[in-house]
Design an enzyme around this catalytic site. Structure first.
Site, PDB file in Angstrom:
ATOM      1  N   ALA A 105       0.864  -1.185   0.000  1.00 18.13           N
ATOM      2  CA  ALA A 105       0.000   0.000   0.000  1.00 18.13           C
ATOM      3  C   ALA A 105       0.898   1.232   0.000  1.00 18.13           C
ATOM      4  O   ALA A 105       2.076   1.149   0.344  1.00 18.13           O
ATOM      5  CB  ALA A 105      -0.873  -0.023   1.243  1.00 18.13           C
TER       6      ALA A 105
ATOM      7  N   GLU B 297       4.055  -5.788   7.072  1.00 16.38           N
ATOM      8  CA  GLU B 297       3.261  -4.725   7.712  1.00 16.38           C
ATOM      9  C   GLU B 297       3.614  -4.544   9.184  1.00 16.38           C
ATOM     10  O   GLU B 297       3.555  -3.432   9.721  1.00 16.38           O
ATOM     11  CB  GLU B 297       1.767  -5.029   7.579  1.00 16.38           C
ATOM     12  CG  GLU B 297       1.181  -4.779   6.197  1.00 16.38           C
ATOM     13  CD  GLU B 297       1.314  -5.951   5.239  1.00 16.38           C
ATOM     14  OE1 GLU B 297       2.121  -6.867   5.511  1.00 16.38           O
ATOM     15  OE2 GLU B 297       0.611  -5.963   4.218  1.00 16.38           O
TER      16      GLU B 297
ATOM     17  N   GLY C 199       0.538  -5.164   0.712  1.00 16.06           N
ATOM     18  CA  GLY C 199      -0.584  -5.131  -0.223  1.00 16.06           C
ATOM     19  C   GLY C 199      -0.213  -5.688  -1.587  1.00 16.06           C
ATOM     20  O   GLY C 199      -1.091  -6.146  -2.332  1.00 16.06           O
TER      21      GLY C 199
ATOM     22  N   GLU D 288      -0.620  -9.307  -1.182  1.00 18.88           N
ATOM     23  CA  GLU D 288      -2.068  -9.543  -1.025  1.00 18.88           C
ATOM     24  C   GLU D 288      -2.757  -9.490  -2.394  1.00 18.88           C
ATOM     25  O   GLU D 288      -3.641 -10.295  -2.686  1.00 18.88           O
ATOM     26  CB  GLU D 288      -2.662  -8.505  -0.063  1.00 18.88           C
ATOM     27  CG  GLU D 288      -2.202  -8.738   1.379  1.00 18.88           C
ATOM     28  CD  GLU D 288      -2.640  -7.643   2.336  1.00 18.88           C
ATOM     29  OE1 GLU D 288      -2.324  -6.465   2.081  1.00 18.88           O
ATOM     30  OE2 GLU D 288      -3.299  -7.955   3.333  1.00 18.88           O
TER      31      GLU D 288
END
Ligand code: 3H9
Length: 699
Positions: free
Chosen positions: A63, A125, A102, A105
């Site tokens: 992210a 993370e 992310g 993911e």
């Protein structure tokens, strides 16, 4: 079509490409672009499968961390992820570089994953005080098993493509061109009639977990994760993955992710992420400043510090000469190095062959003449100006033109040291932290005359030897130690006021420091502090200043090394010694220092606000370039927990108004000497700004 995500076709395979330099982070335009491209893919009758691939140096690295301080904007990542997974035609992620957070993911939303051999995948993370909040806590256990997934998410460490393949995260490792390999993989799927493999439909094998699996797992990580909020939330998410239907568990993941994201811990850890990158930027020494070549290093002084320094270079394959004054000292030094290597060999962390290779790179010598071809010489002798000046005088005679002459001084004036040579532009401070082969901080002390290419070389060198190099200017104690002195001062003062060392250390440990100040004082050696106090020209005019250190040293209690200091020692275990508090009470009476009831809150406040005020003075004087540089110093060199973000970030989290009023409170009690607010704190408290805002506004 989006500017950062493109849609094209290679025969019957759609190619969806993300191009968002530098690391293809999932910023809002990328999420929008992905949503749009997968919609196009589903509507494109000529596309029977899709490959998701990235341009530039890496697959999606996560992210966009800069967005976490702003309100969430749709489409939020989990929504995009489910859109990808719900495609009824197969989607293949093609991974190079690092698929992180992310990024992984998103790759796990795809039905298949292929990767080049050099790729890495991971969910880091946790190091940002977060949990994988876009279904990663649900998908990784399904692909790799509960234990592997937990280990990966709690450590945050990435896996190589080979390991990820072996664990079932990556379906194929591609030799050669990634795009061609991914298209071929997709073609094979079509030929074999294989449709989407929907990860969320994979059943987690909960029956194979022992009844106490999660309780045991929590115990196993307790020590390493002490004080951190996110690891426990990750475990809770995996418990949910095992026990709840997928969408209920995803809801839980989202709630816990939000708690993490809004926590002061995550703010602090995100701050450090950027601080650690900012620290390398030096306005007047741009990245393209030519650096000198360092192929051979010499270390003068083979004590614990010198030996540790030498190991850093040997570890990365740079030959080192270790110089001592006599054979006995040299043998002792080489033996310390050998035993430092033997520890990890015994634990299986280093092979015997690697150790032998490192040892062979360290050449002992008694002769200055052997230093003549070194590109960098680091002096690590006794912390006395006269001794250092003598060494530098010698180095000036024997070292080749262009060699960098560095001092490992922890306090002394690098300009004075430089003045003992005819080449002050080549002189710099390289302050390693004990144990030098372990601690990741390197204070790089720029003298008034240090050449820019010497600064550039040392900053680059820090990276080579895997240290966090922080550039600072000259003053007594530089950044780290100068701010540590007021912290020790307050710890010492509180001892005179009746706070037992073990209580103060416990409170500080519980706040998160690796060790309390008294334990550190004993470990470093009280004689070291005593000597520094004696050498400090501007020492405060205060008979109570670090009084107990002086008294204990006079009694031969030097700390751990003499079996007693502030504590008594049973082996390396500190044991409270009533004699010490008896002495403190006597001394307090003599100095007319009243005994006080001091709360835990006051202990923390006095220690850290004293430190922060010194930090503000350091910024005002330009000794540190940025508040965030100070934070890097404290988290890498002084055992401050990352979830506090460093002293200046901690001050920002408190608010400088609060810092200022605490200063005023203690000023009223103790007078101006220590508690006059630094002008910068005065100014920022008035304007309601933080150190970070002040730094950003000055440009
Ligand atoms: C996440 O994904 C949450 C999700 O689970 C849930 C969401 C709902 N964002 O490190 P470098 C910048 S959390 C924004 O010097 P390298 C970095 O600041 C995220 N910016 O390069 C730097 O900027 P500058 C999980 C980022 O080659 C530049 O890129 N992911 C981001 O040594 C180059 O970076 C991570 O935690 C980002 N995500 O290392 C991975 N990443 O040039 C974080 C980097 O202006 N990133 N930047 O100073 C890394 O670990 C390393 O950057 C990486 C490259 C290994 C990728």
């Amino acid at each position: 079509m989006s500017e950062v995500v493109s849609y094209a076709r290679d025969g019957r395979i759609a190619i969806i490409m993300v191009d968002n330099p530098p690391v293809n982070a999932l910023s809002l335009p990328v999420r929008q672009g992905l949503a749009q491209s997968f919609q196009t893919f589903m509507a494109d009758p000529a596309a029977l499968a899709a490959v998701l691939i990235c341009n530039g140096r890496t697959f999606i690295a996560g992210a966009d961390i800069t967005e976490f301080d702003k309100p969430i904007e749709e489409p939020w990542l989990p929504k995009v992820i489910h859109q990808i997974e719900d495609c009824t035609k197969p989607v293949v992620a093609a991974i190079h570089g690092t698929a992180l957070g992310g990024g992984l993911e998103t790759a796990m939303a795809c039905h298949y994953r292929v990767a080049v051999a050099s790729a890495q995948v991971g969910l880091p993370e946790v190091s940002l005080g977060l949990l994988p909040g876009a279904t990663g806590t649900q998908r990784l256990p399904r692909l790799a098993g509960v234990r592997t997934a937990l280990d990966a998410m709690i450590s945050g460490k990435p896996l190589s493509a080979a390991a990820a393949h072996q664990k079932g995260i990556v379906d194929q490792v591609i030799d050669g061109d990634l795009k061609a390999g991914a298209v071929a993989f997709a073609e094979e799927l079509l030929k074999g009639g294989k449709g989407p493999r929907v990860i969320r439909n994979i059943k987690i094998d909960a029956a194979s977990l022992t009844p106490n699996f999660f309780a045991d797992y929590r115990k196993s990580i307790a020590r390493d994760t002490r004080g951190f909020f996110a690891p426990e939330q990750i475990v809770k998410c995996v418990e949910a993955a095992v026990s709840l239907p997928y969408f209920d568990a995803v809801k839980r993941e989202n709630e816990l992710f939000m708690q993490c994201m809004n926590s002061s811990q995550s703010k602090a850890q995100r701050h450090l992420f950027f601080a650690e990158r900012e620290v390398a930027k030096i306005p007047d020494v741009p990245k393209d400043t030519p650096a000198r070549t360092i192929k051979k290093v010499a270390v003068v002084g083979g004590g614990t510090m010198g030996g540790g320094i030498a190991m850093n270079f040997a570890n990365v394959g740079i030959p080192v000469i270790l110089k001592e004054v006599n054979q006995e000292a040299l043998d002792r030094g080489m033996n310390i190095i050998r035993s430092n290597y033997e520890g990890p060999v015994k634990k299986g962390k280093l092979s015997q062959a690697q150790m032998d290779k490192c040892m062979a790179l360290i050449q002992p010598t008694l002769n200055y003449a052997d230093l003549s071809d070194a590109d960098l010489v680091i002096e690590a002798v006794f912390e006395t100006m006269a001794v250092k000046m003598e060494v530098f005088g010698k180095l000036d005679e024997v070292c080749k033109v262009g060699a960098i002459l560095a001092s490992n001084t922890s306090t002394l004036n690098v300009d004075e040291i430089a003045a003992s040579t005819k080449r002050p532009a080549d002189v710099i401070g390289l302050h390693f932290f004990a144990p030098a082969n372990v601690m990741t901080l390197l204070e790089i002390v720029r003298g008034a005359k240090t050449a820019k290419d010497v600064v550039a070389t040392c900053m680059a060198l820090a990276k080579t030897i895997r240290k966090m190099g922080v550039l600072v200017r000259v003053c007594f104690g530089f950044v780290g130690n100068r701010m540590y002195f007021p912290y020790i001062r307050e710890a010492q003062r509180m001892m005179l006021e009746g706070v037992a060392p073990e209580r103060l250390d416990r409170v500080v440990y519980e706040w998160g420091m690796a060790m309390g100040p008294h334990g550190v004082s004993d470990l470093s050696g009280l004689d070291v502090f005593d000597k520094l106090n004696k050498e400090w020209k501007d020492k405060p005019n205060d008979p109570a200043y670090c009084r107990m250190i002086g008294l204990l040293v006079a009694k031969g209690r030097l700390g751990q090394k003499s079996g007693a200091g502030i504590y008594k020692y049973e082996g390396r275990n500190p044991v409270p010694d009533p004699e010490v508090m008896k002495l403190a009470r006597q001394e307090a009476t003599a100095l007319k220092i009243p005994q006080l009831e001091i709360s835990d809150e006051e202990i923390i406040e006095r220690l850290f606000i004293a430190m922060i005020n010194e930090g503000a003075l350091i910024l005002d004087e330009g000794i540190a370039m940025r508040p965030s540089d100070i934070d890097v110093v404290y988290c890498h060199g002084y055992g401050m927990p990352r979830y506090r973000g460093g002293p200046m970030q901690y001050a920002d989290s408190l608010g400088l108004g609060r810092v200022h009023s605490a200063m005023q409170k203690y000023r009223a009690r103790y007078g101006d000497l220590y508690w006059t607010p630094a002008p910068l704190i005065e100014k920022l408290a008035k304007s309601g700004k933080t150190f970070a805002q002040w730094n950003a506004e000055r440009g």
